[in-house]
Scaffold this active site. Structure first.
Site, mmCIF file in Angstrom:
data_model
loop_
_atom_site.group_PDB
_atom_site.id
_atom_site.type_symbol
_atom_site.label_atom_id
_atom_site.label_comp_id
_atom_site.label_asym_id
_atom_site.label_seq_id
_atom_site.Cartn_x
_atom_site.Cartn_y
_atom_site.Cartn_z
ATOM 1 N N ASN A 137 -6.009 4.695 15.307
ATOM 2 C CA ASN A 137 -6.929 4.366 14.228
ATOM 3 C C ASN A 137 -7.357 2.912 14.430
ATOM 4 O O ASN A 137 -6.498 2.023 14.353
ATOM 5 C CB ASN A 137 -6.123 4.466 12.925
ATOM 6 C CG ASN A 137 -6.885 5.092 11.813
ATOM 7 O OD1 ASN A 137 -8.102 5.081 11.790
ATOM 8 N ND2 ASN A 137 -6.156 5.632 10.864
ATOM 9 N N CYS A 185 3.081 8.376 1.498
ATOM 10 C CA CYS A 185 3.525 7.435 2.527
ATOM 11 C C CYS A 185 3.776 6.094 1.842
ATOM 12 O O CYS A 185 2.865 5.529 1.234
ATOM 13 C CB CYS A 185 2.429 7.334 3.580
ATOM 14 S SG CYS A 185 2.735 6.092 4.829
ATOM 15 N N GLY A 209 5.633 -2.207 6.957
ATOM 16 C CA GLY A 209 6.993 -2.705 7.133
ATOM 17 C C GLY A 209 7.862 -1.821 7.998
ATOM 18 O O GLY A 209 7.528 -0.678 8.282
ATOM 19 N N GLU A 210 8.973 -2.389 8.441
ATOM 20 C CA GLU A 210 9.939 -1.635 9.245
ATOM 21 C C GLU A 210 11.102 -1.245 8.314
ATOM 22 O O GLU A 210 11.922 -2.098 7.948
ATOM 23 C CB GLU A 210 10.412 -2.517 10.416
ATOM 24 C CG GLU A 210 11.586 -1.980 11.195
ATOM 25 C CD GLU A 210 11.477 -0.511 11.598
ATOM 26 O OE1 GLU A 210 10.513 -0.129 12.267
ATOM 27 O OE2 GLU A 210 12.386 0.274 11.236
ATOM 28 N N CYS A 264 -1.464 1.870 8.195
ATOM 29 C CA CYS A 264 -0.772 0.959 7.297
ATOM 30 C C CYS A 264 -1.249 -0.484 7.447
ATOM 31 O O CYS A 264 -1.532 -0.951 8.536
ATOM 32 C CB CYS A 264 0.727 1.044 7.544
ATOM 33 S SG CYS A 264 1.229 0.842 9.251
ATOM 34 N N SER A 267 10.549 6.560 9.276
ATOM 35 C CA SER A 267 9.996 6.263 10.598
ATOM 36 C C SER A 267 10.444 4.867 11.024
ATOM 37 O O SER A 267 10.405 3.923 10.228
ATOM 38 C CB SER A 267 8.463 6.322 10.520
ATOM 39 O OG SER A 267 7.896 5.880 11.720
ATOM 40 N N SER A 282 8.831 5.877 16.263
ATOM 41 C CA SER A 282 7.536 5.430 16.769
ATOM 42 C C SER A 282 7.733 5.047 18.219
ATOM 43 O O SER A 282 8.152 3.932 18.526
ATOM 44 C CB SER A 282 7.046 4.220 15.968
ATOM 45 O OG SER A 282 6.730 4.624 14.665
ATOM 46 N N LEU A 283 7.452 5.974 19.104
ATOM 47 C CA LEU A 283 7.759 5.762 20.522
ATOM 48 C C LEU A 283 6.596 5.053 21.228
ATOM 49 O O LEU A 283 6.738 3.955 21.743
ATOM 50 C CB LEU A 283 8.069 7.114 21.174
ATOM 51 C CG LEU A 283 8.718 7.042 22.543
ATOM 52 C CD1 LEU A 283 10.114 6.457 22.454
ATOM 53 C CD2 LEU A 283 8.755 8.431 23.176
ATOM 54 N N HIS A 284 5.454 5.718 21.253
ATOM 55 C CA HIS A 284 4.197 5.139 21.749
ATOM 56 C C HIS A 284 4.198 4.738 23.222
ATOM 57 O O HIS A 284 3.209 4.217 23.726
ATOM 58 C CB HIS A 284 3.744 3.951 20.902
ATOM 59 C CG HIS A 284 3.762 4.200 19.425
ATOM 60 N ND1 HIS A 284 3.561 5.451 18.866
ATOM 61 C CD2 HIS A 284 3.959 3.370 18.374
ATOM 62 C CE1 HIS A 284 3.645 5.363 17.549
ATOM 63 N NE2 HIS A 284 3.882 4.113 17.226
ATOM 64 N N GLU A 312 0.820 -1.214 0.000
ATOM 65 C CA GLU A 312 0.000 0.000 0.000
ATOM 66 C C GLU A 312 0.851 1.260 0.000
ATOM 67 O O GLU A 312 1.951 1.272 0.547
ATOM 68 C CB GLU A 312 -0.835 0.063 1.282
ATOM 69 C CG GLU A 312 -1.689 -1.131 1.509
ATOM 70 C CD GLU A 312 -2.350 -1.087 2.883
ATOM 71 O OE1 GLU A 312 -2.935 -2.099 3.265
ATOM 72 O OE2 GLU A 312 -2.263 -0.041 3.555
ATOM 73 N N CYS A 354 4.089 -5.125 16.401
ATOM 74 C CA CYS A 354 3.515 -4.201 17.387
ATOM 75 C C CYS A 354 2.040 -4.568 17.547
ATOM 76 O O CYS A 354 1.343 -4.827 16.555
ATOM 77 C CB CYS A 354 3.682 -2.757 16.931
ATOM 78 S SG CYS A 354 5.404 -2.316 16.667
ATOM 79 N N CYS A 357 5.196 -7.286 8.232
ATOM 80 C CA CYS A 357 6.212 -6.749 9.134
ATOM 81 C C CYS A 357 6.492 -7.779 10.213
ATOM 82 O O CYS A 357 5.575 -8.429 10.720
ATOM 83 C CB CYS A 357 5.741 -5.442 9.770
ATOM 84 S SG CYS A 357 7.017 -4.698 10.822
ATOM 85 N N CYS A 373 -0.900 -2.841 15.456
ATOM 86 C CA CYS A 373 -0.692 -2.497 14.045
ATOM 87 C C CYS A 373 -1.180 -3.602 13.111
ATOM 88 O O CYS A 373 -0.928 -4.786 13.349
ATOM 89 C CB CYS A 373 0.793 -2.232 13.817
ATOM 90 S SG CYS A 373 1.226 -1.893 12.111
HETATM 91 N N1 SAH Z 1 7.601 0.348 10.987
HETATM 92 C C1 SAH Z 1 7.786 1.746 11.045
HETATM 93 C C2 SAH Z 1 7.087 2.502 9.939
HETATM 94 C C3 SAH Z 1 5.726 2.028 9.550
HETATM 95 S S1 SAH Z 1 4.449 2.224 10.762
HETATM 96 C C4 SAH Z 1 7.372 2.283 12.377
HETATM 97 O O1 SAH Z 1 6.803 1.538 13.158
HETATM 98 O O2 SAH Z 1 7.673 3.454 12.640
HETATM 99 C C5 SAH Z 1 4.110 3.964 10.616
HETATM 100 C C6 SAH Z 1 3.449 4.548 11.815
HETATM 101 O O3 SAH Z 1 2.055 4.169 11.896
HETATM 102 C C7 SAH Z 1 4.090 4.123 13.126
HETATM 103 O O4 SAH Z 1 4.277 5.230 13.965
HETATM 104 C C8 SAH Z 1 3.052 3.174 13.657
HETATM 105 O O5 SAH Z 1 3.194 3.015 15.023
HETATM 106 C C9 SAH Z 1 1.759 3.834 13.217
HETATM 107 N N2 SAH Z 1 0.567 2.999 13.293
HETATM 108 C C10 SAH Z 1 0.474 1.674 13.094
HETATM 109 N N3 SAH Z 1 -0.808 1.257 13.259
HETATM 110 C C11 SAH Z 1 -1.519 2.360 13.583
HETATM 111 C C12 SAH Z 1 -2.896 2.584 13.877
HETATM 112 N N4 SAH Z 1 -3.764 1.606 13.859
HETATM 113 N N5 SAH Z 1 -3.287 3.843 14.173
HETATM 114 C C13 SAH Z 1 -2.398 4.869 14.154
HETATM 115 N N6 SAH Z 1 -1.095 4.713 13.873
HETATM 116 C C14 SAH Z 1 -0.654 3.472 13.591
HETATM 117 FE FE1 SF4 Z 2 5.907 -3.042 11.951
HETATM 118 FE FE2 SF4 Z 2 5.867 -0.364 12.323
HETATM 119 FE FE3 SF4 Z 2 3.572 -1.831 12.389
HETATM 120 FE FE4 SF4 Z 2 5.365 -2.060 14.368
HETATM 121 S S1 SF4 Z 2 4.206 -0.213 13.810
HETATM 122 S S2 SF4 Z 2 4.291 -3.770 13.323
HETATM 123 S S3 SF4 Z 2 7.284 -1.870 13.262
HETATM 124 S S4 SF4 Z 2 4.907 -1.524 10.637
#
Ligand code: SAH
Ligand code: SF4
Length: 392
Positions: A328, A112, A197-198, A371, A229, A252-254, A91, A123, A119, A126
């Protein structure tokens, strides 16, 4: 399968052309077709001699991602689902510039892009990791997302006013190479590597793709207009700090404590906050550049005001700004976004601590913009129709 020509760097192609005794301008012509005109087939390259095209076809493939579906309309966030040469789905999300905010022309966009199919980092919140990891994208599959969208935009009736490409010379006589469009002249003028993906786990292919997009012959998108990211792969953050190009970095700290972060991001066990912070400090001091801390707000998980103090400490230590993003929702996952007051209170508490924080209303909430979601839905639908076929 033959290697794709857009996964080769300029030096490799130059050496190949030299071994064929081709004059230098032929390489410029080829690169013009690949990156300025975003050619989808060899036949389009009508000013390259047929014999040279035959030599190229024998050793390289030429593929752009194929559009499967697009959601959204021209003035809103648009989501593209692509099929790659091996059938894998990825995507990209095209986000229109906000002229009021950034003073950009309104036909400019941030794209994006994805870097892997699935991935491996898993996480918990995700969609991208739900089906596990399938494979890395090759460089041409990463840069191809931008080229395919710009090709689509050029031919799209939606845009209407974009001029048609000039007809190439059919005679095969030497002509000056087409200049690649400047980054302020193209549909996609900002790239965020935040799709599926990462990116740091596919570092070499990502860098090959980004170097191409940054090079004058490959499109000339400024490194400062490209943000990578990562969920926190500390050694690769150091590699990026040592790279001469000035790509931007978002983390991506969270979670601002190991306790919270570990609950939702397994990567934190391998690179706990101490290692991640040290790598970020290394990046900031080496680059002299600000980084962004991304913080998704998930109800009952990381949205308590008790998190704002350690988050502020981290932001101060790294001279970072904080991007707050209400979660989301993902079909099949139990997490939800906090209510608006909680989000505002969290942002307010950070600002009170002297942190630059923005609370981003997630664009494209209605079209599965987070994503991985559109791909999962499509894969499920395709699997169902396959089941239906085998059952009938
Ligand atoms: N793997 C990398 C880049 C792809 S994810 C990373 O984790 O940074 C891109 C961003 O989307 C990250 O900050 C991720 O935490 C966030 N993300 C993933 N799922 C999400 C969701 N359901 N709602 C909001 N942000 C989300
Ligand atoms: Fe992979 Fe980024 Fe999603 Fe974590 S947030 S599962 S590293 S794509």
């Amino acid at each position: 399968m033959l290697p794709d020509i857009r996964s080769q760097n300029r030096d490799t192609l130059a050496a190949q052309f030299a071994s064929w005794n081709q004059p230098a301008y032929r390489l410029d012509q080829l690169l013009g077709w690949l990156y300025a005109r975003r050619a989808a087939s060899w036949d389009e390259m009508s000013n390259l001699p047929k014999a040279l095209r035959a030599q190229l076809v024998a050793i390289y493939s030429l593929n752009l991602p194929l559009l499967v579906t697009k959601q959204g309309s021209r003035d809103t966030t648009q989501k593209f689902l692509w099929r790659l040469a091996d059938g894998a789905l990825i995507e990209s999300v095209l986000i229109p510039a906000n002229p009021a905010l950034y003073g950009e022309a309104s036909d400019r966009h941030t794209l994006c892009i994805s870097t892997q199919v699935g991935c491996a980092y898993g996480c918990r919140f995700c969609a991208s990791g739900l089906d596990g990891f399938k494979r890395n994208l090759a460089p041409h599959e990463i840069s191809g997302q931008i080229l395919a969208i710009e090709r689509w935009a050029d031919s799209s009736a939606e845009r209407g006013t974009r001029s048609a490409e000039p007809a190439p010379s059919a005679s095969g006589t030497p002509r000056s190479p087409l200049p690649a469009p400047r980054s302020d002249d193209r549909v996609v003028n900002n790239i965020v590597v935040m799709g599926m993906g990462e990116p740091m786990a596919n570092y070499d292919n990502l860098m090959t793709a980004l170097r191409t997009l940054n090079a004058p012959w490959g499109g000339g998108i400024g490194a400062r207009r490209i943000t990578i990211s990562t969920s926190g792969l500390a050694p690769r953050i150091r590699d990026l700090a040592n790279d001469p190009l000035q790509f931007r970095l978002a983390i991506s700290l969270h979670g601002a404590t190991d306790e919270v972060r570990e609950k939702i991001m397994p990567v934190n066990r391998k690179y706990p906050l101490r290692d991640l912070t040290a790598a970020c400090e290394y990046y900031v001091t080496h680059k002299g550049k600000m980084i962004t801390l991304e913080y998704i707000l998930i109800a009952g998980v990381n949205d308590s005001l008790a998190q704002t103090r350690p988050l502020a400490d981290l932001a101060h230590r790294l001279h970072a700004k904080v991007n707050l993003i209400p979660y989301n929702t993902v079909e099949g996952l139990p997490w939800s976004r906090p209510d608006d007051e909680t989000c505002e209170a969290f942002a307010g508490a950070l600002e009170h601590e002297g942190v630059t924080a923005t609370l981003r209303r997630e664009k494209g909430h209605d079209i599965d913009a987070a994503c991985g979601q559109l791909r999962l839905k499509t894969e499920k639908a395709e699997a169902n129709s396959e089941d239906a076929k085998t059952q009938s």
